[in-house]
Design a protein around this motif. Structure first.
Motif: not given
Length: 175
Positions: A60-62, A54-56, A85-87, A92-93
């Protein structure tokens, strides 16, 4: 193999996962706390492997959203949306690693409370001005404020992590 397990245990201690999930469940059930975060933590238990996945994925999406925002830099509304949204995804990661309760308590720590308040307020203002007001100047100013709060709080995070790593290395090799 023992060195890998030892390094993995250090990493788990660094991110706040000292106990295995099986050991955490009885401790949570013993408490009579009815707060929202305790209830949320009890129903959302993840294994260590699931937490790292979930972290990864969120990180990566952020980072992808944040890097893609550079492509639309001269369009402040699109830039504000993708950067924010990236932040949010990057924020969330870390929740996957340390859990939502500890994430919130760390964000509300007296040392970080001002940076957190400015950071969250600037994200809300950036999204509000991009989606509803459609004001490029207000969106850009909110992004500058968001970036400034991120850098301000980031310096504290770097200091904290370096202090934690130094304490782990000094515990591993006592003089």
């Amino acid at each position: 193999m023992e060195k890998i397990n030892h390094a993995f245990e250090k990493m788990k201690m660094l991110v706040g996962m000292e106990m295995e999930d099986e050991q955490q469940q009885p401790a949570i059930e013993d408490g009579n706390s009815f707060s929202f975060m305790d209830d949320f933590n009890r129903h959302c238990t993840l294994t260590t492997k699931q937490r790292f996945y979930g972290f990864a994925i969120c990180l990566v999406a952020g980072l992808t959203c944040t890097l893609l925002s550079i492509l639309v830099f001269f369009h402040p509304i699109k830039f504000g949306i993708t950067f924010t949204f990236g932040n949010l995804l990057s924020l969330g990661s870390t929740t996957f690693l340390i859990g939502p309760k500890r994430q919130v308590s760390m964000m509300l720590d007296p040392v970080r409370i001002y940076a957190t308040a400015i950071y969250l307020a600037s994200m809300i203002i950036a999204l509000f001005s991009a989606f509803y007001v459609h004001n490029k100047l207000l969106t850009f100013l909110a992004i500058i404020l968001e970036f400034g709060a991120l850098i301000w709080d980031g310096n504290k995070v770097v200091w904290f992590l370096s202090a934690q790593l130094f304490s782990f290395s000094s515990q591993a090799h006592p003089n």
